[in-house]
Design a protein around this motif. Structure first.
Motif, PDB file in Angstrom:
ATOM      1  N   GLN A  55       5.590  -1.598  -2.315  1.00 26.08           N
ATOM      2  CA  GLN A  55       6.623  -0.576  -2.205  1.00 26.08           C
ATOM      3  C   GLN A  55       6.228   0.540  -1.238  1.00 26.08           C
ATOM      4  OE1 GLN A  55       7.210   0.253  -6.439  1.00 26.08           O
ATOM      5  NE2 GLN A  55       9.258  -0.643  -6.224  1.00 26.08           N
ATOM      6  N   GLU A  56       4.968   0.882  -1.191  1.00 33.11           N
ATOM      7  CA  GLU A  56       4.502   1.953  -0.311  1.00 33.11           C
ATOM      8  C   GLU A  56       4.461   1.525   1.155  1.00 33.11           C
ATOM      9  OE1 GLU A  56       0.692   3.039  -1.850  1.00 33.11           O
ATOM     10  OE2 GLU A  56       1.540   3.798  -3.725  1.00 33.11           O
ATOM     11  N   THR A  57       4.358   0.220   1.408  1.00 31.53           N
ATOM     12  CA  THR A  57       4.169  -0.225   2.787  1.00 31.53           C
ATOM     13  C   THR A  57       5.426  -0.808   3.423  1.00 31.53           C
ATOM     14  OG1 THR A  57       3.217  -2.294   1.970  1.00 31.53           O
ATOM     15  CG2 THR A  57       1.671  -0.558   2.607  1.00 31.53           C
ATOM     16  N   PHE A  58       5.978  -1.895   2.877  1.00 32.77           N
ATOM     17  CA  PHE A  58       7.079  -2.556   3.601  1.00 32.77           C
ATOM     18  C   PHE A  58       8.351  -2.796   2.795  1.00 32.77           C
ATOM     19  CE2 PHE A  58       4.523  -6.080   1.887  1.00 32.77           C
ATOM     20  CZ  PHE A  58       5.496  -6.828   1.244  1.00 32.77           C
ATOM     21  N   PHE A  59       8.340  -2.620   1.488  1.00 28.51           N
ATOM     22  CA  PHE A  59       9.493  -2.987   0.663  1.00 28.51           C
ATOM     23  C   PHE A  59      10.776  -2.286   1.109  1.00 28.51           C
ATOM     24  CE2 PHE A  59      12.300  -2.804  -3.030  1.00 28.51           C
ATOM     25  CZ  PHE A  59      12.314  -4.134  -3.416  1.00 28.51           C
ATOM     26  N   PHE A  60      10.681  -1.041   1.485  1.00 27.69           N
ATOM     27  CA  PHE A  60      11.880  -0.273   1.838  1.00 27.69           C
ATOM     28  C   PHE A  60      12.208  -0.329   3.330  1.00 27.69           C
ATOM     29  CE2 PHE A  60      10.360   1.553  -2.173  1.00 27.69           C
ATOM     30  CZ  PHE A  60      11.481   1.323  -2.943  1.00 27.69           C
ATOM     31  N   ASP A  61      11.440  -1.110   4.082  1.00 22.95           N
ATOM     32  CA  ASP A  61      11.754  -1.325   5.496  1.00 22.95           C
ATOM     33  C   ASP A  61      13.095  -2.068   5.537  1.00 22.95           C
ATOM     34  OD1 ASP A  61      11.973  -2.596   8.093  1.00 22.95           O
ATOM     35  OD2 ASP A  61       9.819  -2.269   8.350  1.00 22.95           O
ATOM     36  N   PRO A  62      14.090  -1.545   6.251  1.00 19.01           N
ATOM     37  CA  PRO A  62      15.418  -2.178   6.259  1.00 19.01           C
ATOM     38  C   PRO A  62      15.406  -3.605   6.819  1.00 19.01           C
ATOM     39  CG  PRO A  62      15.328  -0.355   7.831  1.00 19.01           C
ATOM     40  CD  PRO A  62      14.041  -0.335   7.060  1.00 19.01           C
ATOM     41  N   TRP A  87       5.494  -7.531  10.593  1.00 20.46           N
ATOM     42  CA  TRP A  87       5.104  -6.264   9.994  1.00 20.46           C
ATOM     43  C   TRP A  87       3.594  -6.068  10.075  1.00 20.46           C
ATOM     44  CZ3 TRP A  87       1.890  -5.576   5.770  1.00 20.46           C
ATOM     45  CH2 TRP A  87       1.748  -4.256   5.349  1.00 20.46           C
ATOM     46  N   LEU A  88       2.827  -7.100   9.788  1.00 19.71           N
ATOM     47  CA  LEU A  88       1.375  -6.972   9.812  1.00 19.71           C
ATOM     48  C   LEU A  88       0.870  -6.674  11.223  1.00 19.71           C
ATOM     49  CD1 LEU A  88      -1.138  -7.042   8.100  1.00 19.71           C
ATOM     50  CD2 LEU A  88      -1.322  -9.482   8.558  1.00 19.71           C
ATOM     51  N   GLU A  89       1.493  -7.286  12.211  1.00 18.92           N
ATOM     52  CA  GLU A  89       1.116  -6.995  13.604  1.00 18.92           C
ATOM     53  C   GLU A  89       1.424  -5.535  13.962  1.00 18.92           C
ATOM     54  OE1 GLU A  89      -0.454  -8.775  16.050  1.00 18.92           O
ATOM     55  OE2 GLU A  89      -0.856 -10.218  14.455  1.00 18.92           O
ATOM     56  N   GLU A  90       2.504  -5.011  13.437  1.00 14.64           N
ATOM     57  CA  GLU A  90       2.921  -3.643  13.742  1.00 14.64           C
ATOM     58  C   GLU A  90       2.162  -2.587  12.941  1.00 14.64           C
ATOM     59  OE1 GLU A  90       7.620  -4.699  14.604  1.00 14.64           O
ATOM     60  OE2 GLU A  90       7.057  -3.671  12.763  1.00 14.64           O
ATOM     61  N   TYR A  91       1.647  -2.970  11.774  1.00 15.62           N
ATOM     62  CA  TYR A  91       1.048  -2.011  10.835  1.00 15.62           C
ATOM     63  C   TYR A  91      -0.186  -1.355  11.430  1.00 15.62           C
ATOM     64  CZ  TYR A  91      -0.527   0.048   6.486  1.00 15.62           C
ATOM     65  OH  TYR A  91      -0.899   0.932   5.523  1.00 15.62           O
ATOM     66  N   LYS A  92      -0.244  -0.064  11.291  1.00 16.67           N
ATOM     67  CA  LYS A  92      -1.396   0.692  11.810  1.00 16.67           C
ATOM     68  C   LYS A  92      -2.026   1.507  10.729  1.00 16.67           C
ATOM     69  CE  LYS A  92       0.565   0.823  16.322  1.00 16.67           C
ATOM     70  NZ  LYS A  92       1.280   1.500  17.312  1.00 16.67           N
TER      71      LYS A  92
END
Length: 92
Positions: A55-62, A87-92
């Protein structure tokens, strides 16, 4: 009287690795094709993340594909996997 027999086998390491990777990819595809969607428990298992981390990382990404049926969330497998790889490639 026995005659000694010698057998020499040469293995092309690169070809062996290619064949192994190909077989693993095929097996993963077959396994994933058994699922049309994941539930939240399967999503946690597949991402190796806790529910709060999801929920803190990608769940609410549209862009993250999800559908709520009744009180339960479902995630289409193919689309979810594609999203997670991006998403993993983009995550920083």
């Amino acid at each position: 009287m026995s005659i000694p027999l010698t057998v020499n086998v040469k293995v092309d390491k690169d070809e062996m690795l290619r064949l192994c990777r190909e077989q693993i990819a095929t097996s993963v595809k077959e396994f994933d094709s058994e699922f049309v969607f994941w539930d939240s428990a399967e999503l946690k298992k597949r991402t190796c993340m806790s529910w709060s981390t999801i929920q803190e990382t990608f769940f609410f990404d549209p862009r993250f594909p999800k559908r709520k049926v009744g009180g339960k969330w479902y995630y289409p497998v193919r689309e979810s996997r594609q999203f997670l790889e991006i998403w993993l490639e983009e995550y920083k």
